[in-house]
Enzyme design. Structure first.
Site, PDB file in Angstrom:
ATOM      1  CB  THR A 133       9.574  -5.338   2.897  1.00 11.27           C
ATOM      2  OG1 THR A 133       9.454  -4.959   1.526  1.00 11.27           O
ATOM      3  CG2 THR A 133      10.128  -4.139   3.656  1.00 11.27           C
ATOM      4  CG  ASP A 134      11.455  -6.548  -2.086  1.00 14.62           C
ATOM      5  OD1 ASP A 134      10.618  -5.791  -1.547  1.00 14.62           O
ATOM      6  OD2 ASP A 134      11.300  -7.037  -3.215  1.00 14.62           O
ATOM      7  CD  GLU A 135       8.363  -1.557  -0.657  1.00 12.41           C
ATOM      8  OE1 GLU A 135       8.416  -0.327  -0.486  1.00 12.41           O
ATOM      9  OE2 GLU A 135       7.299  -2.181  -0.788  1.00 12.41           O
ATOM     10  CE1 TYR A 159       6.393  -1.442   5.220  1.00 12.37           C
ATOM     11  CE2 TYR A 159       7.002  -1.420   2.906  1.00 12.37           C
ATOM     12  CZ  TYR A 159       6.708  -2.113   4.060  1.00 12.37           C
ATOM     13  OH  TYR A 159       6.729  -3.496   4.050  1.00 12.37           O
ATOM     14  CE  LYS A 163       8.863  -4.586   8.000  1.00 13.32           C
ATOM     15  NZ  LYS A 163       8.285  -5.422   9.100  1.00 13.32           N
ATOM     16  CG  ASN A 188       5.802  -6.005  -4.503  1.00 12.75           C
ATOM     17  OD1 ASN A 188       6.810  -5.634  -3.900  1.00 12.75           O
ATOM     18  ND2 ASN A 188       4.964  -5.159  -5.073  1.00 12.75           N
ATOM     19  CG  ASN A 189       3.876 -11.735   0.090  1.00 15.28           C
ATOM     20  OD1 ASN A 189       3.547 -12.628   0.873  1.00 15.28           O
ATOM     21  ND2 ASN A 189       5.141 -11.441  -0.133  1.00 15.28           N
ATOM     22  NE  ARG A 223       7.865  -2.143  -6.618  1.00 20.94           N
ATOM     23  CZ  ARG A 223       8.488  -1.103  -7.181  1.00 20.94           C
ATOM     24  NH1 ARG A 223       9.395  -1.324  -8.139  1.00 20.94           N
ATOM     25  NH2 ARG A 223       8.233   0.130  -6.806  1.00 20.94           N
ATOM     26  N   GLY A 293       9.301   9.627  -5.007  1.00 20.79           N
ATOM     27  CA  GLY A 293      10.355   8.671  -4.651  1.00 20.79           C
ATOM     28  C   GLY A 293      10.056   7.238  -5.024  1.00 20.79           C
TER      29      GLY A 293
END
Length: 354
Positions: A133-135, A159, A163, A188-189, A223, A293
């Site tokens: 993920t980009d997160e 999370y 990852k 985000n998908n 996003r 956050g």
């Protein structure tokens, strides 16, 4: 020849399985634990299809994974399996540590043993593709450049931290042991079969039920939105042509604030399924306390995958979101089945609205 998919009954994984088998006859071995977000309903169209081999189990079950690898001898393993909801990770981080870190470690070890025993030619052709993920990159200010593959990793939630750790493990197993890995970090998908705790399906489902549409804070969190079928095509592209050890960012080139997403969904529902009282669904928007956050902005620089592998998304946000809303309108039975009592309790707990 076959490929092994982990997490193939989840949102992105099931879309990938369906997409893969629609385009080729190479069998898919699908390993999924069937936790709350794993749903075999997503794959009901494959019932009786010999190309889809389903196994229920955990990626952390080393004996099970080793047995599947030995029995089916896949040419590639694609790891979609993950706990993936930020809000759930805030309330209960341990599941994220177990699945995303410990599970990935055990999966990598099983794959390493399998890969090391392959004949040289099969070793050379084998790939382990890790979907992330980009997160993991953290958050961006409004005017910052989008995340490139070289961006510093700065996760801000349990999370995203889990990852990021899994990404580091995948990288280390390549550099230390030589396992031929590929990593993708997506934005985000959205699209069909999305579990209705995430923003877009939650808005659709709540709107149709006459419930509040909960929006965190001021709704200005930005996003980059990627239609799930575009994500699937990008992963196929990386699997076919990506260079072992490399990371590829996958984005939709669609940066939008959350409130605009909600308003777009409302406008489409106003058009496709108008309220009986003639009012807009926007009247149901309810701003709720922001989550701890909460990252302000994500944005993906997807130029590397375009430059090196020739991939770009086929859908704009406008075309993708219309297809998504229409899918939910056309599939009320799927929504009803996925909305268990525990799901409704979760939404009430998280957003403070029933």
């Amino acid at each position: 020849m076959a490929i092994l998919i982990t997490g193939g009954a989840g949102f992105i994984g099931s879309n990938f399985v369906l997409d893969w088998l629609a385009g080729c006859n190479e069998p898919v071995v699908n390993l999924d634990k069937l936790s709350y977000a794993g749903n075999l309903d997503n794959l009901s169209g494959l019932q009786g299809d010999a190309r889809h081999i389903f196994a229920q189990g955990d990626i952390g079950d080393s004996v099970l994974v080793a047995g599947l690898l030995a029995r089916h001898r896949p040419r590639a393993v694609l790891n979609f399996a993950a706990e993936s909801h930020v809000d759930r990770s805030i309330h209960g981080p341990e599941d994220f540590i177990q699945t995303n870190i410990v599970g990935t470690f055990r999966l990598l070890e099983a794959v390493r043993a399998y890969w090391a025993a392959l004949p040289l030619q099969e070793q050379t052709q084998f790939r382990f593709l890790h979907v992330s993920t980009d997160e993991v990159y953290g958050t961006l200010a409004k005017d910052d450049a989008p995340f490139a593959e070289t961006h510093r990793v700065e996760p801000n939630s349990p999370y995203s931290a889990s990852k990021a750790a899994s990404d580091h493990l995948v990288r280390a197993w390549h550099h230390t042991y030589g396992v031929p890995v590929l990593t993708t970090n997506c934005s985000n998908n959205y699209g069909p079969y999305h579990f209705p705790e995430k923003l877009i399906p939650l808005m659709i489902v709540n709107a149709l039920a006459g419930k509040p549409l909960p929006v965190y804070g001021d709704g200005q969190q930005i996003r980059d939105w990627l239609y799930v079928k575009d994500h699937c095509s990008a992963i196929r592209c990386v699997l076919a042509g990506g260079k072992a050890g490399e990371t590829y960012n996958i984005g939709g080139w669609n940066e939008k604030p959350n409130i605009e997403i909600v308003q777009t969904v409302c406008a489409l529902l106003d058009e496709l399924r108008p309220r009986a009282d003639g009012q807009s669904y926007t009247s149901q928007i309810t701003f709720v306390q922001d989550r701890p956050g909460h990252d302000r902005r994500y944005a993906i620089d997807a130029r590397k995958i375009e430059r090196e592998l020739g991939w770009r998304p086929a859908e704009t946000f406008e075309t993708g979101i219309r297809k998504t809303v229409q899918w939910y309108l056309n599939n009320p039975q799927w929504v009803q089945r996925v909305q268990s009592g525990s799901y409704r309790n979760w939404v009430a707990k998280q957003y403070g609205v029933a």
